[in-house]
Design a protein around this motif. Structure first.
Motif, PDB file in Angstrom:
ATOM      1  N   PHE A  75     -32.862   5.282 -12.200  1.00 16.17           N
ATOM      2  CA  PHE A  75     -33.268   4.043 -11.540  1.00 16.17           C
ATOM      3  C   PHE A  75     -32.083   3.085 -11.426  1.00 16.17           C
ATOM      4  N   CYS A  76     -31.287   3.008 -12.488  1.00 22.00           N
ATOM      5  CA  CYS A  76     -30.113   2.136 -12.464  1.00 22.00           C
ATOM      6  C   CYS A  76     -29.130   2.580 -11.380  1.00 22.00           C
ATOM      7  N   LEU A  77     -28.924   3.889 -11.274  1.00 23.54           N
ATOM      8  CA  LEU A  77     -27.989   4.409 -10.269  1.00 23.54           C
ATOM      9  C   LEU A  77     -28.518   4.172  -8.862  1.00 23.54           C
ATOM     10  N   GLU A  78     -29.832   4.345  -8.660  1.00 24.91           N
ATOM     11  CA  GLU A  78     -30.422   4.066  -7.347  1.00 24.91           C
ATOM     12  C   GLU A  78     -30.148   2.616  -6.950  1.00 24.91           C
ATOM     13  N   ALA A  79     -30.313   1.707  -7.909  1.00 28.52           N
ATOM     14  CA  ALA A  79     -30.056   0.296  -7.630  1.00 28.52           C
ATOM     15  C   ALA A  79     -28.584   0.049  -7.345  1.00 28.52           C
ATOM     16  N   LEU A  80     -27.701   0.689  -8.110  1.00 27.54           N
ATOM     17  CA  LEU A  80     -26.260   0.514  -7.901  1.00 27.54           C
ATOM     18  C   LEU A  80     -25.821   1.050  -6.550  1.00 27.54           C
ATOM     19  N   VAL A  81     -26.428   2.157  -6.106  1.00 26.22           N
ATOM     20  CA  VAL A  81     -26.101   2.682  -4.774  1.00 26.22           C
ATOM     21  C   VAL A  81     -26.398   1.627  -3.715  1.00 26.22           C
ATOM     22  N   ARG A  82     -27.547   0.983  -3.825  1.00 29.77           N
ATOM     23  CA  ARG A  82     -27.912  -0.045  -2.845  1.00 29.77           C
ATOM     24  C   ARG A  82     -26.993  -1.256  -2.943  1.00 29.77           C
ATOM     25  N   HIS A  83     -26.701  -1.685  -4.166  1.00 29.05           N
ATOM     26  CA  HIS A  83     -25.806  -2.839  -4.340  1.00 29.05           C
ATOM     27  C   HIS A  83     -24.402  -2.544  -3.798  1.00 29.05           C
ATOM     28  N   SER A  84     -23.933  -1.301  -3.976  1.00 23.73           N
ATOM     29  CA  SER A  84     -22.563  -0.966  -3.569  1.00 23.73           C
ATOM     30  C   SER A  84     -22.393  -0.939  -2.059  1.00 23.73           C
ATOM     31  N   GLU A  85     -23.486  -1.042  -1.315  1.00 19.80           N
ATOM     32  CA  GLU A  85     -23.380  -1.143   0.141  1.00 19.80           C
ATOM     33  C   GLU A  85     -22.994  -2.555   0.581  1.00 19.80           C
ATOM     34  N   ILE A  86     -22.991  -3.498  -0.371  1.00 17.88           N
ATOM     35  CA  ILE A  86     -22.603  -4.883  -0.098  1.00 17.88           C
ATOM     36  C   ILE A  86     -21.192  -5.099  -0.638  1.00 17.88           C
ATOM     37  N   PRO A  87     -20.199  -5.386   0.209  1.00 19.60           N
ATOM     38  CA  PRO A  87     -18.802  -5.463  -0.255  1.00 19.60           C
ATOM     39  C   PRO A  87     -18.578  -6.426  -1.419  1.00 19.60           C
ATOM     40  N   ALA A  89     -34.956  -1.043 -12.925  1.00 17.08           N
ATOM     41  CA  ALA A  89     -33.885  -0.761 -13.879  1.00 17.08           C
ATOM     42  C   ALA A  89     -33.767  -1.840 -14.948  1.00 17.08           C
ATOM     43  N   LEU A  90     -34.129  -3.075 -14.609  1.00 12.18           N
ATOM     44  CA  LEU A  90     -33.967  -4.171 -15.556  1.00 12.18           C
ATOM     45  C   LEU A  90     -35.208  -4.431 -16.387  1.00 12.18           C
ATOM     46  N   SER A  91     -36.169  -3.511 -16.356  1.00  9.19           N
ATOM     47  CA  SER A  91     -37.352  -3.662 -17.192  1.00  9.19           C
ATOM     48  C   SER A  91     -36.938  -3.783 -18.648  1.00  9.19           C
ATOM     49  N   GLU A  92     -37.722  -4.503 -19.418  1.00  9.95           N
ATOM     50  CA  GLU A  92     -37.314  -4.815 -20.783  1.00  9.95           C
ATOM     51  C   GLU A  92     -37.182  -3.585 -21.666  1.00  9.95           C
ATOM     52  N   ILE A 148     -18.948  -5.150  -9.380  1.00 11.78           N
ATOM     53  CA  ILE A 148     -19.033  -3.896 -10.137  1.00 11.78           C
ATOM     54  C   ILE A 148     -17.687  -3.557 -10.750  1.00 11.78           C
ATOM     55  N   GLU A 149     -16.625  -3.705  -9.963  1.00 10.16           N
ATOM     56  CA  GLU A 149     -15.277  -3.410 -10.464  1.00 10.16           C
ATOM     57  C   GLU A 149     -14.886  -4.365 -11.578  1.00 10.16           C
ATOM     58  N   ALA A 150     -15.177  -5.658 -11.421  1.00 10.75           N
ATOM     59  CA  ALA A 150     -14.795  -6.656 -12.426  1.00 10.75           C
ATOM     60  C   ALA A 150     -15.518  -6.434 -13.752  1.00 10.75           C
ATOM     61  N   PHE A 151     -16.732  -5.909 -13.698  1.00 14.02           N
ATOM     62  CA  PHE A 151     -17.502  -5.665 -14.914  1.00 14.02           C
ATOM     63  C   PHE A 151     -17.024  -4.424 -15.662  1.00 14.02           C
ATOM     64  N   GLY A 152     -16.182  -3.605 -15.020  1.00 14.76           N
ATOM     65  CA  GLY A 152     -15.787  -2.326 -15.616  1.00 14.76           C
ATOM     66  C   GLY A 152     -16.692  -1.201 -15.197  1.00 14.76           C
ATOM     67  N   GLY A 153     -17.329  -1.362 -14.036  1.00 15.67           N
ATOM     68  CA  GLY A 153     -18.274  -0.360 -13.578  1.00 15.67           C
ATOM     69  C   GLY A 153     -17.659   0.993 -13.296  1.00 15.67           C
ATOM     70  N   GLU A 184     -27.362   3.336 -21.152  1.00 18.33           N
ATOM     71  CA  GLU A 184     -28.498   2.748 -20.444  1.00 18.33           C
ATOM     72  C   GLU A 184     -28.429   1.221 -20.486  1.00 18.33           C
ATOM     73  N   GLU A 185     -28.131   0.664 -21.655  1.00 18.21           N
ATOM     74  CA  GLU A 185     -28.056  -0.789 -21.790  1.00 18.21           C
ATOM     75  C   GLU A 185     -26.863  -1.359 -21.034  1.00 18.21           C
ATOM     76  N   GLU A 186     -25.742  -0.620 -21.030  1.00 17.79           N
ATOM     77  CA  GLU A 186     -24.567  -1.079 -20.292  1.00 17.79           C
ATOM     78  C   GLU A 186     -24.845  -1.094 -18.795  1.00 17.79           C
ATOM     79  N   LEU A 187     -25.572  -0.083 -18.311  1.00 17.15           N
ATOM     80  CA  LEU A 187     -25.931  -0.066 -16.895  1.00 17.15           C
ATOM     81  C   LEU A 187     -26.813  -1.250 -16.538  1.00 17.15           C
ATOM     82  N   ARG A 188     -27.746  -1.580 -17.420  1.00 22.16           N
ATOM     83  CA  ARG A 188     -28.614  -2.730 -17.161  1.00 22.16           C
ATOM     84  C   ARG A 188     -27.820  -4.027 -17.172  1.00 22.16           C
TER      85      ARG A 188
END
Length: 612
Positions: free
Chosen positions: A231-243, A191-194, A249-254, A165-169
């Motif tokens: 919630f994190c995955l929902e956000a990542l799905v939206r972000h992954s639509e942007i090249p 997803a980034l809530s404290e 994501i790849e550089a972070f080890g996603g 969970e923390e790695e996803l955040r």
């Protein structure tokens, strides 16, 4: 000490342990000599056998001679491989799979996928020696043995005192947070809530009557970790639509992090679905293909595409098709899924059939076989709907018309703004039609003759897409190649559902989609009038079905969602069917009238195209 020496010493000790009678000394010496000879002969035979075993063991390794860098450009490693006669076939196929001729590569991969008589080490040899292009081709071949695919490499350890969970955040926090649409910001902020507690306060019932928290009104306590991950995955799905975000994501080890989550949630189709959506979006960027292959995702996708569950297989098939630039020209964006063919095939594809679901529908569950009485509600368990195995376009239509490419699209809808997946996302039919049309053109829709099959609000989207496509040269092939349209209970003149929702707006807060379905909607009337003239001018073939039974809305209300007068487009045959609104597009069995009449229409409308 060798076995022979040990046996000789034992024999000598036996001979000297007690003085034997003189009459037996001669025979004892003969026996010891004979035993020594037998043991030495046995040792020699065992040495030979061990060499054979060693030689067989060495076959599981691949030996490639070292070559200097200045000679490597024109070097062919397969020309110097020392193999035995019975192994030549696999090495020859490997060599052909790396040919410059695309037809030769395709044939080599096809023959490899049909090899089911090889030894284990031969599959391992191919797995280690093949290039990424061949590996992806094998993953997209229906009959490929899973031994062709090496296990994914070991995943890096999580940081000390960290969790998934923390790695996803952390991954989300590393992505750009500016110039994002409202929904990406919405899911990212959740997803980034404290903490899980603050997430419960933000999304829960503390202010549910003033905003978007009604689905989580029961959640006054701490939100489970699995919910935070969603919630994190929902956000990542939206972000992954942007090249550019895919690169981050790849550089972070996603890719490795998503793979860890994918393995952890083997029994959660909804989690795996969103993970494959992210990987499928990343696969749209060819520069990321080598990283996706190296991370071991192809092995997981090769297994998933063989799943009996239509959702898992279709998401894996989409990702593999986006990776397979050797045989696939089209690119399948999020929400566009090929139901047939999901693997490489020698069958020529001559036409397309597109399925567009309606309000509260989905790419797979809308078109499944009728299985039970259903209720129209926002409370749909994704895990439950993910497990359906029978999707009649994939199971029945593909078998009856193998020369068709069958595509199903998906988009989010809701009955109420309270239950919208993204409360800020209020998309009109006009907006959705432009978005879907863009995605379908990227998938090559319009390049072949085609039939549209739509249910409920999906029919309104089809009408709007065709009108939009006629306005631009780059999308006009969609109109030119449309042969026919099937409407399953499409509210051309409005729906009682909208009237009911408006009357109780203080309870439901109807969504924009529902409001647009009201009978007094000016936009709906303009759409109907414009399309009717357009369809008559283009001479489209049209088939209309309409329900005759009421549908359960919630737990207390029965309503005929689309009456016959609203389902009548004004052209084409109108056929009433004794089912409710949800089951009008779900035949009970293959010989049911609903399916057979649909099949007949498709065959007749595409008769000339399928014969050519």
């Amino acid at each position: 000490m060798s076995l022979a020496a040990y046996c000789v010493i034992c024999c000598r000790r036996m001979g000297t342990s007690s003085p034997p009678p003189k009459s037996n000394t001669y025979w004892k010496d003969i026996s010891s000599l004979f035993l020594t000879y037998e043991v030495l002969a046995l040792k020699k035979s065992l040495t030979l056998d061990s060499q054979v075993v060693e030689r067989e063991k060495m076959k599981s390794y691949i030996y490639v001679p070292t070559v200097s860098l200045d000679k490597r450009e024109n070097y062919d490693p397969f020309s110097t491989v020392d193999v035995e006669d019975h192994e030549c076939a696999s090495w020859l196929l490997l060599r052909r799979s790396q040919s410059d001729d695309p037809a030769a590569r395709w044939q080599a991969v096809q023959e490899m996928s049909e090899a089911h008589h090889w030894h284990d080490y031969q599959y391992r040899t191919v797995a280690q020696a093949c290039d990424p292009r061949t590996l992806i081709g094998l993953a997209r071949s229906r009959q490929s043995d899973l031994r062709f695919f090496l296990p994914p490499p070991p995943l890096p350890s999580l940081k000390e005192d960290s969790s998934i969970e923390e790695e996803l955040r952390c991954l989300l926090a590393s992505l750009p947070q500016t110039d994002l649409d409202e929904c990406i910001r919405y899911f990212t902020s959740l997803a980034l809530s404290e903490s899980s507690q603050s997430l419960a306060a933000q999304k829960g019932g503390l202010w549910c009557f003033g905003g978007n928290g009604l689905p989580y009104a029961e959640s006054f306590g701490e939100v489970p970790s699995a919910t935070v991950e969603m919630f994190c995955l929902e956000a990542l799905v939206r972000h992954s639509e942007i090249p550019t975000h895919c690169d981050k994501i790849e550089a972070f080890g996603g890719l490795q992090l998503l793979q860890r989550l994918y393995r952890l949630h083997k029994d959660s189709p909804s989690v795996q679905r969103n993970i494959l959506r992210v990987v499928g979006n990343m696969a749209l960027n060819e520069r990321l293909h080598p990283t996706i292959v190296r991370s071991g995702w192809v092995s997981l996708l090769a297994e998933a595409v063989k799943s009996p569950h239509v959702m898992a297989a279709s998401h894996a098939a989409r990702t593999l098709a986006n990776l397979d630039r050797d045989t696939v020209r089209e690119k399948y964006q999020d929400g566009v899924y090929v139901l047939h063919p999901q693997c490489r095939t020698s069958q020529p594809i001559k036409a397309d059939v597109l399925f567009v679901h309606g309000l509260m529908g989905a790419a797979f569950k809308t078109w499944r076989q009728q299985d039970s009485s259903e209720v129209l509600s926002d409370k749909v368990s994704e895990d439950e709907s993910s497990r359906y195995m029978t999707c009649w376009p994939k199971s029945w239509l593909a078998e009856d018309c193998p020369a068709l490419r069958i595509i199903s699209v998906e988009y989010d809808t809701s009955l109420s703004d309270w239950r919208a997946r993204c409360p800020m996302e209020r998309k009109s039919i006009a907006f959705r039609s432009k978005e879907l049309l863009r995605k379908l053109r990227a998938a090559g829709v319009g390049d072949r003759p085609m039939i549209w099959v739509s249910h409920s609000m999906g029919g309104l989207l089809v009408k709007k897409m065709l009108l939009e496509a006629s306005q631009k040269p780059e999308t006009s092939p969609v109109v030119d190649n449309t042969r026919g349209i099937i409407f399953y209970s499409v509210p051309h003149h409005g729906s009682h559902l909208a009237e009911y929702s408006v009357n109780v707006r203080y309870l439901l807060f109807p969504s924009l989609e529902v409001k647009e379905l009201s009978k007094d909607s000016p936009a709906l009337k303009v759409l109907q009038d414009d399309f009717l003239r357009f369809a008559k001018d283009k001479n489209f073939q049209v088939l209309n079905f309409v329900e005759t039974l009421p549908t359960s809305i919630g737990s207390m209300i029965q309503l005929q969602v689309v009456p016959a007068e609203s389902a009548d487009l004004g052209i084409g045959e109108l056929i009433p069917v004794d089912v409710n609104h949800l089951n009008i597009c779900k035949p009970q069995k293959k010989d049911a009238f609903l399916y057979q009449r649909t099949l007949q229409f498709i065959r007749e409308s595409l008769a000339q195209d399928l014969e050519n």
